[in-house]
Design an enzyme around this catalytic site. Structure first.
Site, PDB file in Angstrom:
ATOM      1  N   CYS A 278      -4.446 -14.611 -35.630  1.00  0.00           N
ATOM      2  CA  CYS A 278      -5.491 -14.126 -34.825  1.00  0.00           C
ATOM      3  C   CYS A 278      -5.752 -12.666 -34.411  1.00  0.00           C
ATOM      4  CB  CYS A 278      -6.008 -15.041 -33.594  1.00  0.00           C
ATOM      5  SG  CYS A 278      -6.161 -16.828 -34.041  1.00  0.00           S
TER       6      CYS A 278
HETATM    7  P1  NAD Z   1      -5.500 -22.564 -41.603  1.00  0.00           P
HETATM    8  O1  NAD Z   1      -5.374 -21.775 -42.789  1.00  0.00           O
HETATM    9  O2  NAD Z   1      -4.324 -23.208 -41.053  1.00  0.00           O
HETATM   10  O3  NAD Z   1      -6.424 -23.992 -42.066  1.00  0.00           O
HETATM   11  C1  NAD Z   1      -7.538 -23.780 -42.840  1.00  0.00           C
HETATM   12  C2  NAD Z   1      -7.560 -25.000 -43.608  1.00  0.00           C
HETATM   13  O4  NAD Z   1      -8.733 -25.155 -44.287  1.00  0.00           O
HETATM   14  C3  NAD Z   1      -6.525 -25.492 -44.572  1.00  0.00           C
HETATM   15  O5  NAD Z   1      -5.909 -26.503 -44.535  1.00  0.00           O
HETATM   16  C4  NAD Z   1      -7.401 -25.298 -46.050  1.00  0.00           C
HETATM   17  O6  NAD Z   1      -6.850 -26.105 -47.096  1.00  0.00           O
HETATM   18  C5  NAD Z   1      -8.667 -25.846 -45.502  1.00  0.00           C
HETATM   19  N1  NAD Z   1      -9.789 -25.517 -46.393  1.00  0.00           N
HETATM   20  C6  NAD Z   1     -10.208 -24.151 -46.950  1.00  0.00           C
HETATM   21  N2  NAD Z   1     -11.395 -24.419 -47.506  1.00  0.00           N
HETATM   22  C7  NAD Z   1     -11.780 -25.774 -47.490  1.00  0.00           C
HETATM   23  C8  NAD Z   1     -12.913 -26.581 -47.648  1.00  0.00           C
HETATM   24  N3  NAD Z   1     -13.782 -25.847 -48.663  1.00  0.00           N
HETATM   25  N4  NAD Z   1     -12.896 -27.766 -47.644  1.00  0.00           N
HETATM   26  C9  NAD Z   1     -11.833 -28.418 -46.984  1.00  0.00           C
HETATM   27  N5  NAD Z   1     -10.677 -27.628 -46.502  1.00  0.00           N
HETATM   28  C10 NAD Z   1     -10.794 -26.531 -46.785  1.00  0.00           C
HETATM   29  O7  NAD Z   1      -6.412 -22.123 -40.582  1.00  0.00           O
HETATM   30  P2  NAD Z   1      -6.326 -21.792 -38.875  1.00  0.00           P
HETATM   31  O8  NAD Z   1      -5.331 -21.092 -38.373  1.00  0.00           O
HETATM   32  O9  NAD Z   1      -6.710 -23.351 -38.558  1.00  0.00           O
HETATM   33  O10 NAD Z   1      -7.654 -21.265 -38.577  1.00  0.00           O
HETATM   34  C11 NAD Z   1      -8.876 -21.712 -38.881  1.00  0.00           C
HETATM   35  C12 NAD Z   1      -9.942 -20.550 -38.355  1.00  0.00           C
HETATM   36  O11 NAD Z   1      -9.904 -20.692 -36.778  1.00  0.00           O
HETATM   37  C13 NAD Z   1      -9.881 -19.246 -38.677  1.00  0.00           C
HETATM   38  O12 NAD Z   1     -11.099 -18.613 -38.605  1.00  0.00           O
HETATM   39  C14 NAD Z   1      -9.076 -18.583 -37.452  1.00  0.00           C
HETATM   40  O13 NAD Z   1      -9.321 -17.085 -37.114  1.00  0.00           O
HETATM   41  C15 NAD Z   1      -9.601 -19.274 -36.286  1.00  0.00           C
HETATM   42  N6  NAD Z   1      -8.871 -19.594 -35.167  1.00  0.00           N
HETATM   43  C16 NAD Z   1      -7.270 -19.743 -35.654  1.00  0.00           C
HETATM   44  C17 NAD Z   1      -6.476 -20.073 -34.363  1.00  0.00           C
HETATM   45  C18 NAD Z   1      -5.185 -20.341 -34.340  1.00  0.00           C
HETATM   46  O14 NAD Z   1      -4.358 -20.101 -33.385  1.00  0.00           O
HETATM   47  N7  NAD Z   1      -4.566 -20.441 -35.654  1.00  0.00           N
HETATM   48  C19 NAD Z   1      -6.896 -20.061 -33.099  1.00  0.00           C
HETATM   49  C20 NAD Z   1      -8.508 -19.768 -32.779  1.00  0.00           C
HETATM   50  C21 NAD Z   1      -9.279 -19.740 -33.838  1.00  0.00           C
END
Ligand code: NAD
Length: 451
Positions: A278
């Site tokens: 992030c």
């Molecule tokens: P991540 O990469 O761990 O997970 C994303 C998931 O989406 C993956 O499993 C991927 O396979 C799936 N995916 C992608 N395209 C897809 C589709 N078309 N259909 C179905 N599945 C699909 O990401 P994350 O860490 O969970 O972060 C997700 C969002 O949340 C980002 O924008 C991030 O900035 C935000 N965020 C993350 C955190 C954190 O601590 N990780 C905290 C707050 C916000």
């Protein structure tokens, strides 16, 4: 309420499981079949405290399932939460996963009779939901906003504390473009009793970035002060920060005379830089958006520049001690960007291990949970990863602690401490007190003896 969650990573999975735990009926969708299979077997694919137990509970209650089939997930759903990744591409936000998700949902709106609210949980730059996402959904559905709903519900969870943060949030922000979506979000979060802030979607988007940018700014500011303390010598920045932490504006005095100890103080500690999925990408994305709008964004540029250079301070400590690194054996403890997570994205450990190897050192690395991810994410690094770090102490010339995993406190056990006599200890997170390594050569960020 029945809902679908598109994208089942850290955010999508934790959100889906916690919403199911509060009584909703949740279907999580992911394109990774192995993830879907693991989840349906009750095994989270990410390391989060309390998540395995809660996942198994909601599966057993019949309120949670994972699938690769978006049609099935959307059937009967009132809301679809979009939680796909929004990585950084040369400092700018890469919206290709959001675009694909919006296209897939848009196509499924054709001929759909029930109202669906599409709510972004992914972090996206201000203006993404009401312009970009709206445009893609309208193009692929042939419908206009009003036929479907749009919302933005930023996620503030911290990896490692994600379940607790989701279950007991400090606030919930509802960004919405239409009343039915606002009402759906109110219903979704009705079981939560905390401050709820309803705003338009671009304000919701900016709240998330402003929050992360301000926190990252504190970290870089303290690191810059720490580096000055090191350069001057005879000042330990931890003593400096202890004095700063006593300012009642950071740390209010309670009626009984004790201190409130707010969590912001944990950001006002020196280290080898912020990482994770992030802070680095969010600060970069906001800076790029500002620059595209004609602003110079000097402060955020400086926050990033300090952070980019900070891992180099760790290797500089060893170079100052030894001169060349060639022929030295370094045991690196900690690969995750912080404890309690297996996430190695943007972890300073990657840079530090790479710099040590480039300098000619032999590197042995350990992390209690993040080694599989490190091996996958950094195949180019010729470090040898070990499951047990204690047996490596004897052969190591230096032990470099990069992540504050509690088990690394075992370095202080008398039986182990004896084997550290005369060795170099690098404390990149100020996890220890200098006096605890009196028999070793203790080096740390923000601390150097008077020269
Ligand atoms: P991540 O990469 O761990 O997970 C994303 C998931 O989406 C993956 O499993 C991927 O396979 C799936 N995916 C992608 N395209 C897809 C589709 N078309 N259909 C179905 N599945 C699909 O990401 P994350 O860490 O969970 O972060 C997700 C969002 O949340 C980002 O924008 C991030 O900035 C935000 N965020 C993350 C955190 C954190 O601590 N990780 C905290 C707050 C916000």
């Amino acid at each position: 309420m029945k809902l679908a969650v598109l994208g089942t990573g850290y955010v999508g999975l934790v959100s889906g499981v916690c919403l199911a735990a509060k009584g909703h009926d949740v279907t999580c969708v992911d394109i990774r079949h192995e993830v879907v299979e693991l989840l349906n077997a009750g095994q989270p694919h990410v390391h989060e405290r309390g998540l395995p137990e809660l996942l198994q509970e909601v599966i057993a209650a019949g309120r949670f399932r994972a699938t690769g089939d978006l049609d099935a997930a959307l059937m009967g759903s009132r809301i679809v939460l979009v939680a796909v990744g929004t990585p950084s591409e040369q400092g700018r936000i890469d919206l290709r996963f959001i675009e694909e998700a919006a296209r897939q949902i848009g196509e499924r709106l054709q001929g759909r009779r029930e109202f669906l609210s599409i709510v972004l949980k992914s972090t996206v730059i201000p203006g993404t939901t009401d312009t970009f996402v709206r445009g893609v959904v309208e193009r692929f559905s042939g419908r206009t906003l009003g036929d479907f709903g749009l919302g933005m519900n930023p996620e503030f969870l911290r990896e490692g504390n994600a379940v607790e943060d989701f279950m007991t949030p400090d606030r919930i922000v509802f960004g919405y473009e239409d009343e039915p979506t606002k009402e759906a979000l109110e219903e979704l979060y009705q079981p939560w009793n905390c401050t709820k802030l309803a705003v338009n979607t671009r304000t919701a988007e900016m709240i998330k970035y402003a929050n992360n940018s301000l926190l990252a700014t504190q970290i870089s500011a303290v690191n810059e002060i720490a580096n000055l303390a090191s350069a001057l010598g005879g000042v330990d920045v931890m003593d400096v920060m202890r004095g700063v932490h006593l300012d009642k504006r950071w740390n209010p005095i309670q009626p009984d005379g004790s201190r409130a100890q707010p969590q912001i103080l944990t950001y006002l500690v020196p280290g080898c830089g912020f990482g994770g999925s992030c802070f680095p990408k969010d600060v970069q994305a906001l800076r790029s958006q500002g620059e595209a709008a004609g602003l110079s964004m000097d402060l955020l540029g400086a926050v990033l520049a300090v952070n980019e250079a900070q891992p180099g301070q760790v290797v500089a400590l060893l170079r100052r001690q030894w001169g060349a690194l060639v022929g030295r054996r370094v045991l690196v403890l900690g690969l995750a960007f912080k404890p309690d997570t297996d996430d190695v994205r943007e972890s300073p450990s990657r840079r530090i291990v790479g710099d040590l190897l480039d300098g000619g050192a032999a590197v042995v690395a350990h992390d209690p949970v993040a080694m599989p991810n490190a091996r996958r994410a950094w195949p180019e690094l010729a470090a040898s990863y070990v499951d047990a770090w204690v047996p490596e102490l004897a052969a190591a010339d230096a032990i470099v602690v990069l992540t504050c995993w509690p088990e690394y406190r075992d370095l202080l056990k008398p039986a182990i401490g004896e084997s550290l006599r005369g060795k170099v200890i690098v404390d990149a997170r100020r996890f220890f007190q200098p006096a605890e390594f009196a028999a070793s050569i203790y080096l740390a960020i923000g601390f150097s003896p008077l020269r």
